[in-house]
Structure formats: structure tokens, C-alpha cells
Design a protein around this motif. Structure first.
Motif, PDB file in Angstrom:
ATOM      1  N   UNK A 181       0.829  -1.204   0.000  1.00 27.99           N
ATOM      2  CA  UNK A 181       0.000   0.000   0.000  1.00 27.99           C
ATOM      3  C   UNK A 181       0.868   1.261   0.000  1.00 27.99           C
ATOM      4  N   UNK A 182       0.322   2.322  -0.586  1.00 29.43           N
ATOM      5  CA  UNK A 182       0.871   3.663  -0.382  1.00 29.43           C
ATOM      6  C   UNK A 182       0.096   4.284   0.775  1.00 29.43           C
ATOM      7  N   UNK A 183       0.809   4.746   1.782  1.00 31.82           N
ATOM      8  CA  UNK A 183       0.178   5.305   2.985  1.00 31.82           C
ATOM      9  C   UNK A 183       0.229   6.831   2.926  1.00 31.82           C
ATOM     10  N   UNK A 184      -0.915   7.452   3.107  1.00 29.13           N
ATOM     11  CA  UNK A 184      -1.010   8.913   3.122  1.00 29.13           C
ATOM     12  C   UNK A 184      -1.154   9.393   4.571  1.00 29.13           C
ATOM     13  N   UNK A 185      -0.383  10.423   4.916  1.00 29.38           N
ATOM     14  CA  UNK A 185      -0.397  10.961   6.269  1.00 29.38           C
ATOM     15  C   UNK A 185      -0.472  12.485   6.185  1.00 29.38           C
ATOM     16  N   UNK A 186      -0.981  13.098   7.260  1.00 27.05           N
ATOM     17  CA  UNK A 186      -0.922  14.553   7.337  1.00 27.05           C
ATOM     18  C   UNK A 186      -0.844  15.013   8.786  1.00 27.05           C
ATOM     19  N   UNK A 187      -0.569  16.296   8.939  1.00 21.70           N
ATOM     20  CA  UNK A 187      -0.525  16.931  10.256  1.00 21.70           C
ATOM     21  C   UNK A 187      -1.148  18.311  10.126  1.00 21.70           C
ATOM     22  N   UNK A 188      -1.962  18.696  11.096  1.00 16.43           N
ATOM     23  CA  UNK A 188      -2.615  20.000  11.106  1.00 16.43           C
ATOM     24  C   UNK A 188      -1.938  20.922  12.113  1.00 16.43           C
ATOM     25  N   UNK A 189      -1.990  22.195  11.835  1.00 15.54           N
ATOM     26  CA  UNK A 189      -1.387  23.172  12.750  1.00 15.54           C
ATOM     27  C   UNK A 189      -2.024  23.124  14.132  1.00 15.54           C
ATOM     28  N   UNK A 190      -3.311  22.773  14.190  1.00 15.42           N
ATOM     29  CA  UNK A 190      -4.029  22.705  15.465  1.00 15.42           C
ATOM     30  C   UNK A 190      -3.655  21.469  16.276  1.00 15.42           C
ATOM     31  N   UNK A 191      -2.892  20.560  15.674  1.00 15.04           N
ATOM     32  CA  UNK A 191      -2.456  19.341  16.364  1.00 15.04           C
ATOM     33  C   UNK A 191      -0.985  19.397  16.746  1.00 15.04           C
ATOM     34  N   UNK A 192      -0.347  20.538  16.521  1.00 10.80           N
ATOM     35  CA  UNK A 192       1.106  20.640  16.644  1.00 10.80           C
ATOM     36  C   UNK A 192       1.492  21.735  17.626  1.00 10.80           C
ATOM     37  N   UNK A 193       2.480  21.455  18.464  1.00  9.22           N
ATOM     38  CA  UNK A 193       3.017  22.437  19.408  1.00  9.22           C
ATOM     39  C   UNK A 193       4.408  22.852  18.928  1.00  9.22           C
ATOM     40  N   UNK A 194       4.589  24.122  18.684  1.00 11.17           N
ATOM     41  CA  UNK A 194       5.850  24.635  18.156  1.00 11.17           C
ATOM     42  C   UNK A 194       6.991  24.436  19.148  1.00 11.17           C
ATOM     43  N   UNK A 195       8.083  23.771  18.735  1.00 12.05           N
ATOM     44  CA  UNK A 195       9.208  23.580  19.646  1.00 12.05           C
ATOM     45  C   UNK A 195      10.203  24.732  19.660  1.00 12.05           C
ATOM     46  N   UNK A 196      10.265  25.545  18.578  1.00 11.56           N
ATOM     47  CA  UNK A 196      11.322  26.552  18.464  1.00 11.56           C
ATOM     48  C   UNK A 196      10.785  27.919  18.040  1.00 11.56           C
ATOM     49  N   UNK A 197      10.092  27.971  16.906  1.00 12.01           N
ATOM     50  CA  UNK A 197       9.788  29.264  16.290  1.00 12.01           C
ATOM     51  C   UNK A 197       8.752  30.086  17.036  1.00 12.01           C
ATOM     52  N   UNK A 198       7.947  29.455  17.883  1.00  9.07           N
ATOM     53  CA  UNK A 198       6.986  30.230  18.674  1.00  9.07           C
ATOM     54  C   UNK A 198       7.692  31.178  19.632  1.00  9.07           C
ATOM     55  N   UNK A 199       8.960  30.912  19.918  1.00  3.51           N
ATOM     56  CA  UNK A 199       9.751  31.789  20.785  1.00  3.51           C
ATOM     57  C   UNK A 199      10.436  32.902  20.002  1.00  3.51           C
ATOM     58  N   UNK A 200      10.455  32.747  18.665  1.00  5.54           N
ATOM     59  CA  UNK A 200      11.132  33.711  17.796  1.00  5.54           C
ATOM     60  C   UNK A 200      10.128  34.569  17.046  1.00  5.54           C
ATOM     61  N   UNK A 201       9.103  33.948  16.489  1.00  4.53           N
ATOM     62  CA  UNK A 201       8.105  34.657  15.687  1.00  4.53           C
ATOM     63  C   UNK A 201       7.054  35.313  16.597  1.00  4.53           C
ATOM     64  N   UNK A 202       7.481  36.335  17.300  1.00  3.36           N
ATOM     65  CA  UNK A 202       6.612  37.048  18.226  1.00  3.36           C
ATOM     66  C   UNK A 202       6.725  38.538  17.958  1.00  3.36           C
ATOM     67  N   UNK A 203       5.651  39.294  18.204  1.00  4.13           N
ATOM     68  CA  UNK A 203       5.717  40.743  18.006  1.00  4.13           C
ATOM     69  C   UNK A 203       6.564  41.429  19.064  1.00  4.13           C
ATOM     70  N   UNK A 204       7.070  42.592  18.740  1.00  2.00           N
ATOM     71  CA  UNK A 204       7.811  43.382  19.717  1.00  2.00           C
ATOM     72  C   UNK A 204       6.895  43.818  20.843  1.00  2.00           C
ATOM     73  N   UNK A 205       7.441  43.890  22.020  1.00  2.00           N
ATOM     74  CA  UNK A 205       6.688  44.430  23.149  1.00  2.00           C
ATOM     75  C   UNK A 205       6.752  45.956  23.112  1.00  2.00           C
ATOM     76  N   UNK A 206       5.669  46.563  23.558  1.00  2.00           N
ATOM     77  CA  UNK A 206       5.630  48.033  23.601  1.00  2.00           C
ATOM     78  C   UNK A 206       6.585  48.532  24.670  1.00  2.00           C
ATOM     79  N   UNK A 207       7.440  49.483  24.296  1.00  2.00           N
ATOM     80  CA  UNK A 207       8.408  50.040  25.237  1.00  2.00           C
ATOM     81  C   UNK A 207       7.854  51.356  25.800  1.00  2.00           C
ATOM     82  N   UNK A 208       8.042  51.529  27.073  1.00  2.00           N
ATOM     83  CA  UNK A 208       7.563  52.763  27.699  1.00  2.00           C
ATOM     84  C   UNK A 208       8.581  53.886  27.526  1.00  2.00           C
TER      85      UNK A 208
END
Length: 208
Positions: A181-208
Motif C-alpha cells: 500500500x501507499x500510505x497517506x499521512x498529514x498533520x494540522x497546525x491545530x495538532x502541533x506544538x511549536x518547539x522553536x519558532x513560537x519563541x522567535x516569531x513574536x511581536x515586539x513588546x511596547x516600550x515605555x
């Protein structure tokens, strides 16, 4: 040695890294790595899990590299070289192809070309980092792939990384005197926890 030659030599000594995990790092593919891709493309032990094994020439692999570069310019594919983080040795590649930004989907592929790095968790982490890039970096939602029923190692890697089986095309791959058989698989963003980029791809914090 002129400045350009120095820059080229430095580029060959230390690769640019975009994403760093615990065991592997991902960086852009490079022309000076074509001899590596050429060697990996002629390893029949790898090819049995990808497509029909056949010899390929250096010129063919150079043409593939040139095509990959042009496709990246059109934003339809993304290719990373996979490095051993500790030594920065290139050990394989991961790819996103058929990227559809409107429908937020793409197809995933991976090759660990260096035999010493197979079965040791490098492929699993490289897959997770590429999913992180697809979901967190590009904002995609569905990443799909297909593999062969007999490729048990790949199935284990994909499941550990977050993929799940979604269907089969029965008896559509011939190997070792048998149809699989050929096996088809997928992954959805709602099923995945970011290990690295969620710490990088963030907006700047407002500076006072």
C-alpha cells in the motif's frame, strides 16, 4: 586572497543556520553541497524508500539544484539542508513542495543521506522543525506526505513528529516481489506544538 574569495571560503567553512533544535539545525541549500546531494541520490539503500532506484549523474543533480533555486523564488517550495548541530556536518535535506498559500497546505519530504545518522532521532527532529517552519513561519495549516507500507522506519518517524495516517492506496507500490500500500499521512497546525519558532516569531513588546 581577495575579499570575495575570502567570503566564499568562509561560507564553505561555516554554514548559515536558520533554525536550531537540540540535535539538528536547518539552513539553506548551497551549490557547494551538490556533490553531497549527488552521492545521496546514488545510494540505493535510500532510494528504495523514495522511488525506483537508478543511477543519476552529477549534471542531473546540478540541474535539480538549479530548478530548486528557481522554484524557491516563486515561493512554491522550500528546501533546507539538515545539519548535525554539534559538528555542522550536512546529513540530509527536508523539503516543502506544492506550497499553496491560499489553501494553506504543502507536501513534506525528507532524506537523511548520511547512514550514520539514521535511526538516531535526527530525522524525527528535522521533521518537527520543518513542521514548525510550515505552521509557525509560513502560517500553513495542513502538511501532507505519502510513504510506502514497507517503510516502517519512516512511518515511525512521521508519527513521532506529529503526522497521522489518513488513508491508503492499496497495492500500488511494488517492492521485493510483493505489492504494498501507499500510505497517506498529514498533520494540522491545530495538532502541533511549536518547539522553536513560537519563541522567535513574536511581536515586539511596547516600550515605555
Amino acid at each position: 586572497m581577495d575579499s570575495l574569495s575570502e567570503q566564499q571560503q568562509q561560507a564553505s567553512e561555516k554554514p548559515i543556520i536558520n533554525i536550531t533544535g537540540e540535535k539538528v539545525a536547518l539552513g539553506p541549500i548551497r551549490r557547494d553541497q551538490v556533490p553531497l546531494f549527488y552521492r545521496w541520490a546514488n545510494d540505493f539503500n535510500v532510494l528504495r524508500t523514495l522511488h525506483i532506484p537508478r543511477p543519476s549523474t552529477f549534471e542531473e543533480n546540478l540541474a535539480f539544484f538549479e530548478r530548486d533555486v528557481e522554484d524557491e523564488k516563486r515561493r512554491t517550495v522550500v528546501h533546507f539542508t539538515v545539519y548535525d548541530r554539534a559538528s555542522l556536518t550536512p546529513i540530509g535535506r527536508v523539503d516543502l513542495e506544492e506550497i499553496n498559500h491560499r489553501d494553506r497546505r504543502a507536501e513534506f519530504g525528507i532524506e537523511i543521506g548520511e547512514p550514520d545518522y539514521r535511526g538516531r532521532g535526527y530525522g524525527t527532529e528535522a521533521t518537527r522543525l520543518m513542521l514548525d517552519y510550515a505552521f509557525t513561519g509560513l502560517g500553513l495549516h495542513n502538511i501532507g506526505l505519502y510513504t510506502w507500507e514497507y517503510n516502517l522506519a519512516a512511518q515511525a518517524v512521521y508519527k513521532k513528529a506529529g503526522f497521522r495516517e489518513v488513508g491508503r492506496r492499496r497495492q500500488a507500490k511494488f517492492m521485493g516481489g510483493k505489492l504494498w500500500d501507499i500510505i497517506y499521512m498529514d498533520c494540522l497546525s491545530t495538532e502541533f506544538v511549536s518547539p522553536v519558532l513560537s519563541k522567535i516569531m513574536v511581536p515586539d513588546e511596547v516600550r515605555s
